[in-house]
Design an enzyme around this catalytic site. Sequence first.
Site, PDB file in Angstrom:
ATOM      1  N   GLU A 111       0.825  -1.207   0.000  1.00  0.00           N
ATOM      2  CA  GLU A 111       0.000   0.000   0.000  1.00  0.00           C
ATOM      3  C   GLU A 111       0.861   1.259   0.000  1.00  0.00           C
ATOM      4  O   GLU A 111       0.467   2.289  -0.514  1.00  0.00           O
ATOM      5  CB  GLU A 111      -0.906   0.028   1.243  1.00  0.00           C
ATOM      6  CG  GLU A 111      -1.977  -1.043   1.249  1.00  0.00           C
ATOM      7  CD  GLU A 111      -2.638  -1.198   2.605  1.00  0.00           C
ATOM      8  OE1 GLU A 111      -3.761  -1.711   2.643  1.00  0.00           O
ATOM      9  OE2 GLU A 111      -2.040  -0.831   3.643  1.00  0.00           O
TER      10      GLU A 111
ATOM     11  N   GLY B   2     -12.358  -4.520   3.675  1.00  0.00           N
ATOM     12  CA  GLY B   2     -13.413  -5.396   3.180  1.00  0.00           C
ATOM     13  C   GLY B   2     -14.746  -4.648   3.207  1.00  0.00           C
ATOM     14  O   GLY B   2     -15.080  -4.011   4.199  1.00  0.00           O
TER      15      GLY B   2
ATOM     16  N   ILE C  27     -11.550 -10.428   8.128  1.00  0.00           N
ATOM     17  CA  ILE C  27     -12.918 -10.954   7.987  1.00  0.00           C
ATOM     18  C   ILE C  27     -12.999 -11.695   6.651  1.00  0.00           C
ATOM     19  O   ILE C  27     -13.011 -11.068   5.587  1.00  0.00           O
ATOM     20  CB  ILE C  27     -13.967  -9.813   8.046  1.00  0.00           C
ATOM     21  CG1 ILE C  27     -13.758  -8.933   9.285  1.00  0.00           C
ATOM     22  CG2 ILE C  27     -15.384 -10.380   8.008  1.00  0.00           C
ATOM     23  CD1 ILE C  27     -13.904  -9.631  10.605  1.00  0.00           C
TER      24      ILE C  27
ATOM     25  N   MET D 230      -8.389  -3.325   9.887  1.00  0.00           N
ATOM     26  CA  MET D 230      -7.721  -3.775  11.104  1.00  0.00           C
ATOM     27  C   MET D 230      -6.930  -2.685  11.840  1.00  0.00           C
ATOM     28  O   MET D 230      -6.203  -2.998  12.774  1.00  0.00           O
ATOM     29  CB  MET D 230      -6.803  -4.964  10.768  1.00  0.00           C
ATOM     30  CG  MET D 230      -7.576  -6.118  10.144  1.00  0.00           C
ATOM     31  SD  MET D 230      -6.546  -7.519   9.637  1.00  0.00           S
ATOM     32  CE  MET D 230      -6.018  -8.153  11.219  1.00  0.00           C
ATOM     33  N   GLU D 231      -7.055  -1.431  11.428  1.00  0.00           N
ATOM     34  CA  GLU D 231      -6.227  -0.380  12.059  1.00  0.00           C
ATOM     35  C   GLU D 231      -6.963   0.909  12.391  1.00  0.00           C
ATOM     36  O   GLU D 231      -6.649   1.553  13.408  1.00  0.00           O
ATOM     37  CB  GLU D 231      -5.045  -0.015  11.137  1.00  0.00           C
ATOM     38  CG  GLU D 231      -4.078  -1.127  10.829  1.00  0.00           C
ATOM     39  CD  GLU D 231      -4.525  -2.021   9.677  1.00  0.00           C
ATOM     40  OE1 GLU D 231      -5.406  -1.581   8.895  1.00  0.00           O
ATOM     41  OE2 GLU D 231      -4.024  -3.156   9.551  1.00  0.00           O
TER      42      GLU D 231
ATOM     43  N   ASP E  23     -12.089  -6.396  -1.080  1.00  0.00           N
ATOM     44  CA  ASP E  23     -12.827  -7.662  -0.980  1.00  0.00           C
ATOM     45  C   ASP E  23     -14.154  -7.392  -0.300  1.00  0.00           C
ATOM     46  O   ASP E  23     -14.409  -6.278   0.152  1.00  0.00           O
ATOM     47  CB  ASP E  23     -11.987  -8.672  -0.163  1.00  0.00           C
ATOM     48  CG  ASP E  23     -11.708  -8.153   1.239  1.00  0.00           C
ATOM     49  OD1 ASP E  23     -12.534  -8.384   2.132  1.00  0.00           O
ATOM     50  OD2 ASP E  23     -10.664  -7.488   1.456  1.00  0.00           O
TER      51      ASP E  23
HETATM   52  N1  SAH Z   1      -3.091 -12.242   4.024  1.00  0.00           N
HETATM   53  C1  SAH Z   1      -2.751 -10.851   4.109  1.00  0.00           C
HETATM   54  C2  SAH Z   1      -3.183 -10.356   5.429  1.00  0.00           C
HETATM   55  C3  SAH Z   1      -3.463  -8.903   5.383  1.00  0.00           C
HETATM   56  S1  SAH Z   1      -4.556  -8.467   6.627  1.00  0.00           S
HETATM   57  C4  SAH Z   1      -1.286 -10.673   3.791  1.00  0.00           C
HETATM   58  O1  SAH Z   1      -0.930 -11.088   2.734  1.00  0.00           O
HETATM   59  O2  SAH Z   1      -0.500 -10.103   4.546  1.00  0.00           O
HETATM   60  C5  SAH Z   1      -5.577  -7.390   5.771  1.00  0.00           C
HETATM   61  C6  SAH Z   1      -5.140  -5.960   5.677  1.00  0.00           C
HETATM   62  O3  SAH Z   1      -6.018  -5.292   4.797  1.00  0.00           O
HETATM   63  C7  SAH Z   1      -5.263  -5.207   6.996  1.00  0.00           C
HETATM   64  O4  SAH Z   1      -4.299  -4.195   7.059  1.00  0.00           O
HETATM   65  C8  SAH Z   1      -6.693  -4.657   6.964  1.00  0.00           C
HETATM   66  O5  SAH Z   1      -6.766  -3.324   7.457  1.00  0.00           O
HETATM   67  C9  SAH Z   1      -7.106  -4.687   5.492  1.00  0.00           C
HETATM   68  N2  SAH Z   1      -8.264  -5.514   5.132  1.00  0.00           N
HETATM   69  C10 SAH Z   1      -8.654  -5.734   3.853  1.00  0.00           C
HETATM   70  N3  SAH Z   1      -9.716  -6.555   3.808  1.00  0.00           N
HETATM   71  C11 SAH Z   1     -10.016  -6.879   5.081  1.00  0.00           C
HETATM   72  C12 SAH Z   1     -11.002  -7.739   5.659  1.00  0.00           C
HETATM   73  N4  SAH Z   1     -11.868  -8.438   4.903  1.00  0.00           N
HETATM   74  N5  SAH Z   1     -11.030  -7.849   7.019  1.00  0.00           N
HETATM   75  C13 SAH Z   1     -10.159  -7.180   7.769  1.00  0.00           C
HETATM   76  N6  SAH Z   1      -9.183  -6.381   7.270  1.00  0.00           N
HETATM   77  C14 SAH Z   1      -9.099  -6.210   5.933  1.00  0.00           C
END
Ligand code: SAH
Length: 259
Positions: free
Chosen positions: A16, A81, A177, A198-199, A222
């Site tokens: 990002e 999401g 999620i 998540m932040e 997503d």
């Molecule tokens: N598998 C991922 C994990 C990223 S966590 C990786 O490759 O590292 C997801 C990140 O995107 C977090 O910073 C959160 O803020 C955001 N995000 C996007 N979609 C989300 C969702 N469905 N639920 C929670 N956070 C989401």
Amino acid sequence: MRNLGPIAIVSAMQEELSTLIELMSGEPTTVGSRVFWRAKWFGHDVVAVLSGIGKVAAATTVATLIERFGVQEVLFSGVAGGLGDGVKVGDVVVAKELLQHDFDASPLFPRYEIPLYGRSHFVSSHLQHQWLVQAAKACLPGLSKAMQGEHLLGSLGVNANEIVVHEGLVVSGDQFISSQAQREDLRARLPLALAAEMEGASVAQVCFDFKVPFAAVRVISDRADDQASVNFAQFIEEVAAPYGAHVIQSYLQTRPTDE
Ligand code: SAH
């Protein structure tokens, strides 16, 4: 004239922030385990930093930005999401209010309420919010040209001409999620929520503590359901990162320098 500090730009994930850091060609300073990139950009002092994922990582990063770098405002840019009915992949959500969906000190306090703050919702700053909405909307016409992800957008069923900029409630928690059950549970508990990430709410809380203006923009990567992780990495790289960088640049270009 007040001596104003830099404008902070925070993202959770490398993908990002990397486009932005390349464009602004900043000077790195390491504090703790975070690297803070400083630059003069569009007439503003800017400091950009990767917070890492989750509420604690984001909160400590923003506390450092405020205490060590004296930032005058904090902008968060990332992906989320989509939870709201009309919030589709490729849309943009600018957070008007933020809440921690996994915070629960009941029955001592109402669910979601942060003890001793007397509130569950943290509101973004009016001016910064408006500037961010304007910046997001200003980027829409050039969006399909600006992104290499047209092909991906198309394959996801996203039409660049139908992208909507939403404003409203964003909910944060230390959970990705990624199941229909989690999604339905969240929607039932918090029907006004447009997006989950998540932040954001932890950043808003730290900014509230220090009375530092705050605003947040999220590109919807997503639908916070069983498919959430399918195109996640590709979407961030090809769509969200360039778009996020455009929005932030547009913000800095149009933001007055004397506010
Ligand atoms: N598998 C991922 C994990 C990223 S966590 C990786 O490759 O590292 C997801 C990140 O995107 C977090 O910073 C959160 O803020 C955001 N995000 C996007 N979609 C989300 C969702 N469905 N639920 C929670 N956070 C989401």
